[in-house]
Design an enzyme around this catalytic site. Structure first.
Site, mmCIF file in Angstrom:
data_model
loop_
_atom_site.group_PDB
_atom_site.id
_atom_site.type_symbol
_atom_site.label_atom_id
_atom_site.label_comp_id
_atom_site.label_asym_id
_atom_site.label_seq_id
_atom_site.Cartn_x
_atom_site.Cartn_y
_atom_site.Cartn_z
ATOM 1 N N LYS A 17 0.790 -1.240 0.000
ATOM 2 C CA LYS A 17 0.000 0.000 0.000
ATOM 3 C C LYS A 17 0.821 1.288 0.000
ATOM 4 O O LYS A 17 0.318 2.362 0.342
ATOM 5 C CB LYS A 17 -1.018 0.040 1.164
ATOM 6 C CG LYS A 17 -1.855 -1.184 1.318
ATOM 7 C CD LYS A 17 -2.382 -1.733 0.020
ATOM 8 C CE LYS A 17 -3.432 -0.852 -0.628
ATOM 9 N NZ LYS A 17 -3.773 -1.392 -1.979
ATOM 10 N N HIS B 85 6.798 -7.459 -2.311
ATOM 11 C CA HIS B 85 6.603 -6.795 -1.013
ATOM 12 C C HIS B 85 7.578 -7.355 0.022
ATOM 13 O O HIS B 85 7.432 -7.089 1.214
ATOM 14 C CB HIS B 85 5.168 -7.004 -0.513
ATOM 15 C CG HIS B 85 4.136 -6.233 -1.269
ATOM 16 N ND1 HIS B 85 4.311 -4.932 -1.661
ATOM 17 C CD2 HIS B 85 2.887 -6.573 -1.686
ATOM 18 C CE1 HIS B 85 3.230 -4.515 -2.303
ATOM 19 N NE2 HIS B 85 2.356 -5.488 -2.334
ATOM 20 N N SER C 245 -4.472 2.878 4.465
ATOM 21 C CA SER C 245 -4.666 2.256 3.157
ATOM 22 C C SER C 245 -4.673 0.731 3.289
ATOM 23 O O SER C 245 -5.501 0.039 2.674
ATOM 24 C CB SER C 245 -3.552 2.722 2.214
ATOM 25 O OG SER C 245 -3.737 2.198 0.928
ATOM 26 N N TYR D 197 6.303 8.145 -1.539
ATOM 27 C CA TYR D 197 4.959 8.403 -2.087
ATOM 28 C C TYR D 197 4.630 9.900 -2.012
ATOM 29 O O TYR D 197 4.096 10.479 -2.961
ATOM 30 C CB TYR D 197 3.954 7.578 -1.262
ATOM 31 C CG TYR D 197 2.508 7.721 -1.649
ATOM 32 C CD1 TYR D 197 1.914 6.838 -2.552
ATOM 33 C CD2 TYR D 197 1.703 8.725 -1.091
ATOM 34 C CE1 TYR D 197 0.564 6.956 -2.889
ATOM 35 C CE2 TYR D 197 0.365 8.848 -1.431
ATOM 36 C CZ TYR D 197 -0.198 7.973 -2.323
ATOM 37 O OH TYR D 197 -1.533 8.092 -2.658
ATOM 38 N N LYS E 12 -8.286 6.684 -2.309
ATOM 39 C CA LYS E 12 -8.237 8.156 -2.203
ATOM 40 C C LYS E 12 -7.005 8.750 -2.854
ATOM 41 O O LYS E 12 -7.055 9.846 -3.385
ATOM 42 C CB LYS E 12 -8.287 8.574 -0.741
ATOM 43 C CG LYS E 12 -9.622 8.265 -0.089
ATOM 44 C CD LYS E 12 -9.910 9.213 1.043
ATOM 45 C CE LYS E 12 -11.302 8.953 1.590
ATOM 46 N NZ LYS E 12 -11.423 9.390 2.976
HETATM 47 P P1 A3P Z 1 -5.153 4.778 -0.776
HETATM 48 O O1 A3P Z 1 -5.731 3.506 -0.250
HETATM 49 O O2 A3P Z 1 -4.667 5.671 0.323
HETATM 50 O O3 A3P Z 1 -6.032 5.484 -1.726
HETATM 51 P P2 A3P Z 1 -0.311 -0.193 -3.669
HETATM 52 O O4 A3P Z 1 -0.332 -0.046 -5.135
HETATM 53 O O5 A3P Z 1 1.048 -0.310 -3.065
HETATM 54 O O6 A3P Z 1 -1.238 -1.271 -3.217
HETATM 55 O O7 A3P Z 1 -0.837 1.174 -3.049
HETATM 56 C C1 A3P Z 1 -2.178 1.565 -3.214
HETATM 57 C C2 A3P Z 1 -2.319 2.976 -2.723
HETATM 58 O O8 A3P Z 1 -1.706 3.843 -3.688
HETATM 59 C C3 A3P Z 1 -3.779 3.391 -2.618
HETATM 60 O O9 A3P Z 1 -3.829 4.380 -1.585
HETATM 61 C C4 A3P Z 1 -4.006 3.981 -4.002
HETATM 62 O O10 A3P Z 1 -5.128 4.817 -4.100
HETATM 63 C C5 A3P Z 1 -2.697 4.755 -4.157
HETATM 64 N N1 A3P Z 1 -2.428 5.111 -5.553
HETATM 65 C C6 A3P Z 1 -2.418 4.311 -6.635
HETATM 66 N N2 A3P Z 1 -2.203 5.018 -7.753
HETATM 67 C C7 A3P Z 1 -2.068 6.313 -7.363
HETATM 68 C C8 A3P Z 1 -1.856 7.536 -8.064
HETATM 69 N N3 A3P Z 1 -1.758 7.587 -9.372
HETATM 70 N N4 A3P Z 1 -1.777 8.668 -7.332
HETATM 71 C C9 A3P Z 1 -1.888 8.650 -5.986
HETATM 72 N N5 A3P Z 1 -2.108 7.521 -5.278
HETATM 73 C C10 A3P Z 1 -2.200 6.364 -5.958
#
Ligand code: A3P
Length: 292
Positions: free
Chosen positions: A44, A106, A136, A192, A255
């Site tokens: 996440k 991961h 998240s 991030y 989000k």
């Molecule tokens: P949230 O749950 O806070 O919205 P992963 O890919 O490691 O599983 O992480 C997922 C998280 O990254 C989620 O966070 C997702 O919405 C966010 N995410 C994915 N693409 C994104 C983007 N283009 N811009 C900002 N956040 C992004």
């Protein structure tokens, strides 16, 4: 709900589920190549975002075709996963027709198959501040049938602080990779929050690390193509085609912002968190932002 979910167990000092350990020997024997790029994250932290970005960056000539028909989790396989509904990540990675191969993991740093180090492959680590990462992960664990059921928020909050999460403690994960980066120039460690603040600047840094030189126009297109709203509506990026996720509970692209923790943490939890954080995160060179 709870009974259908896998349980966690201690695996070499890290909490895991069998979906990530059943293929252990095979995964450890994975043959990396010098031009492989391994995208490593705590779950996440922005894995999909950076996977999507690198996929577009490397394959910009054929991007449209790939983007239209191949989900991101097939373009960038999840090395350690093995699940009856999905092809094993290791097998998918082995078969990738592309060069370079983009692969995601991961794993905490000590679990990375040794061939990645032997081959001097490049590794891109993405870290996200613990508070937003926790929130998240909580929503993800609710909607992802491959993950243990998270229980209620208060219980989850304590579990996160105790490091009892799949893939282990956030604190150990981000710190372990940070330590490794100090002696390993093949690791690009990114945040991030920086990507949210200035996607173009982070693309520039990635390009110089990877030795890529797209035109200014291509970079601009890329920076706007990977913005949250674009990715959220792209069925090849938003995981809506993934059979193990229940979008009635929560979307995958939820989000995508910094500071959502403020809508989840109580004042008391925030104080407890900050106190505990100081004890666990002693390295002043590793800094996270919880708002921007
Ligand atoms: P949230 O749950 O806070 O919205 P992963 O890919 O490691 O599983 O992480 C997922 C998280 O990254 C989620 O966070 C997702 O919405 C966010 N995410 C994915 N693409 C994104 C983007 N283009 N811009 C900002 N956040 C992004």
């Amino acid at each position: 709900m709870e009974t259908e979910r896998p349980t966690m167990f201690d695996f070499q000092g890290v909490q895991m589920t069998h979906f990530f350990t059943d293929n252990w020997e095979n995964v450890q024997n994975f043959q990396a190549r010098p031009d492989d790029v391994l995208i490593a994250t705590y779950p996440k932290a922005g894995t999909t975002w950076v996977s999507y970005l690198l996929d577009l960056l490397y394959f910009r000539q054929t991007a449209q075709e790939r983007q239209a028909s191949v989900p991101i989790y097939d373009r960038v396989p999840f090395l350690e996963i093995i699940h009856p509904c999905l092809e094993s990540g290791k097998d998918l990675a082995d078969k990738l027709p592309t060069s370079p191969r983009l692969i995601k993991t991961h794993f905490p740093v000590q679990f990375v198959p040794k061939s990645f180090w032997e081959q001097n492959s490049r590794l891109v680590y993405v870290a996200r501040n613990a508070k937003d990462n926790m929130v998240s992960y909580f929503h993800f664990d609710r909607m992802n049938k491959v993950q243990p059921w998270p229980g209620d928020w208060n219980n989850y909050f304590q579990r996160f602080l105790d490091g009892k999460m799949v893939f282990g403690s956030w604190y150990d994960h981000v710190s372990g990779w940070w330590e490794k980066k100090k002696t390993c120039p093949n690791i690009h460690y990114m945040f991030y929050e920086d990507l949210i603040e200035d996607t173009g600047r982070e693309i520039d840094k990635l390009c110089s690390f990877l030795g890529l030189s797209p035109s200014a126009e291509e970079k601009e297109k890329l920076a706007s193509g990977v913005q949250f709203d674009n990715m959220k509506k792209d069925s090849m990026a938003n995981y809506s085609t993934n059979p193990v996720m229940d979008f009635k509970i929560s979307p995958f692209m939820r989000k995508g912002k910094v500071g959502d923790w403020k809508d989840h943490f109580t004042v008391a939890q925030n104080e407890q968190f900050d106190e505990d954080y100081k004890k666990k995160m002693k390295d002043p060179t590793l800094k996270f932002r919880t708002e921007i």
